[in-house]
Scaffold this motif. Structure first.
Motif, short mmCIF file in Angstrom:
data_model
loop_
_atom_site.label_atom_id
_atom_site.label_comp_id
_atom_site.label_asym_id
_atom_site.label_seq_id
_atom_site.Cartn_x
_atom_site.Cartn_y
_atom_site.Cartn_z
N THR A 6 0.85 -1.34 -0.06
CA THR A 6 -0.17 0.25 -0.33
C THR A 6 0.83 1.11 -0.23
N GLN A 73 -0.84 -4.68 -9.67
CA GLN A 73 -1.98 -3.83 -9.22
C GLN A 73 -1.65 -2.54 -8.25
N SER A 74 -0.47 -2.78 -7.37
CA SER A 74 -0.12 -1.75 -6.74
C SER A 74 0.73 -0.40 -7.49
N SER A 77 -2.25 1.31 -9.18
CA SER A 77 -2.99 2.32 -8.14
C SER A 77 -2.31 3.43 -8.03
N THR A 78 -0.87 3.54 -7.94
CA THR A 78 0.05 4.41 -7.64
C THR A 78 -0.01 5.47 -9.07
N ALA A 80 -2.45 5.59 -11.24
CA ALA A 80 -3.74 6.43 -11.16
C ALA A 80 -3.82 7.72 -10.13
N ASN A 81 -3.18 7.58 -9.02
CA ASN A 81 -3.01 8.58 -8.06
C ASN A 81 -2.20 9.53 -8.30
N GLN A 106 -13.87 -3.00 -9.21
CA GLN A 106 -12.73 -2.79 -8.78
C GLN A 106 -11.85 -1.56 -9.44
N ASN A 110 -11.78 2.19 -7.87
CA ASN A 110 -10.35 2.34 -7.05
C ASN A 110 -9.36 2.97 -8.07
N LEU A 111 -9.62 3.06 -9.35
CA LEU A 111 -8.81 3.51 -10.32
C LEU A 111 -9.12 4.64 -11.20
N THR A 234 7.67 1.05 -3.82
CA THR A 234 6.47 1.96 -4.36
C THR A 234 7.02 2.13 -5.95
#
Length: 283
Positions: A6, A73-74, A77-78, A80-81, A106, A110-111, A234
């Motif tokens: 995360t 997947q991680s 997420s990074t 997209a953010n 999902q 989340n994305l 990350t």
């Protein structure tokens, strides 16, 4: 349940559950596959040069694993953010992320922050003219950035930001000097500063004009929310996703290539025996 790294940097239960079918990809290799890959590597590859950046800095090796779906997947997420605010990935559709074991809900929950339909491309709403005024250049599309720059360059670049008051954005980069892009993940990494040290000679005098006598290091002036190890993880996941973004079918392509080599390897004795049978009466 799978785990992912995360943004806090700790291993927790993943909010993306992946249904694994059969054995993991990395455990499917046997001795024949290794032999086929070795033969292919001997034919198609040669000695690789040491990678270096534009500034001459030696690049760090990116510890990525294209078959690690939790890392992908991680990284998604990074991405997209922290990346999709300015950079687009216009050659990629959101629904392709379902190949990473994600469901449609999902991805949407989340994305997807600026799109409504899962079949849309990964575009941004930033105005190109305004972006050029703010950063000095239009942020490039990241669809094939990993294929253009390489994983090692991206891994070193995203870890190479430091504070520079002389730059318009207040940031500079050890890999790409005088870059117009600020550090998008400075809250995670923290604020580093560049420190130049001048070596002293035997006479005790500073050799300020000798390039060989200077050494450069980067010190953490203000820590971020992640430790250096957690931030490296990350960035690793983000680079892993960018490599996937450049060619989503790369893993399956390599698997098919391995099967083809194994097939040709198995076919060769039969072809040789058939050749002998056809030509036995000629000589």
């Amino acid at each position: 349940m799978n785990t992912l790294i995360t943004l806090a940097g700790t291993r927790e239960r993943a909010f993306f559950h992946i249904a694994r079918i059969g054995k993991p990809l990395h455990s499917c290799r046997n001795s024949l596959q290794a032999l086929a890959l070795l033969c292919a590597a001997a034919v198609f590859t040669g000695p690789s040069p040491v990678a270096a950046s534009e500034s001459g800095l030696r690049l760090d090796t990116a510890p990525i694993q294209p078959t690690d779906v939790v890392s992908l997947q991680s990284g998604a997420s990074t991405f997209a953010n922290y990346c999709l605010n300015c950079h687009s990935a216009s050659l990629m559709r959101w629904n392709r992320l379902m190949e990473l074991g994600l469901t449609e809900s999902q991805i949407k929950d989340n994305l997807m922050f600026a799109s409504d339909k899962i079949g849309e491309l990964m575009t941004v709403t930033i105005i190109r003219k305004e972006a050029k005024q703010a950063f000095g250049a239009v942020p490039p599309d990241l669809s094939v950035i990993a294929r253009a720059r390489g994983a090692d360059w991206l891994y070193s670049y995203l870890r190479g930001f430091y504070r520079d008051p002389a730059r318009p954005t207040g940031w500079n980069n050890a890999v790409f000097e005088n870059v117009g892009m600020p550090n998008p993940m400075w809250q995670l990494q923290g604020e580093r500063v560049r420190v130049e040290q001048t070596a002293k000679g035997e006479d005790g005098a500073d050799h300020a004009h000798s390039a060989a006598a200077k050494s450069v290091k980067y010190e953490m002036a203000k820590p971020g929310s992640l430790t250096p190890v957690q931030y490296d993880e990350t960035v690793r996941d983000l680079v892993n996703f960018l490599v996937y973004l450049g060619e989503p079918a790369a893993t399956s392509r390599k698997q098919i290539g391995t099967l083809v080599l194994l097939f040709l390897l198995a076919l060769w004795p039969l072809a040789y025996l058939l050749k002998r049978e056809y030509w036995k009466d000629v000589h």
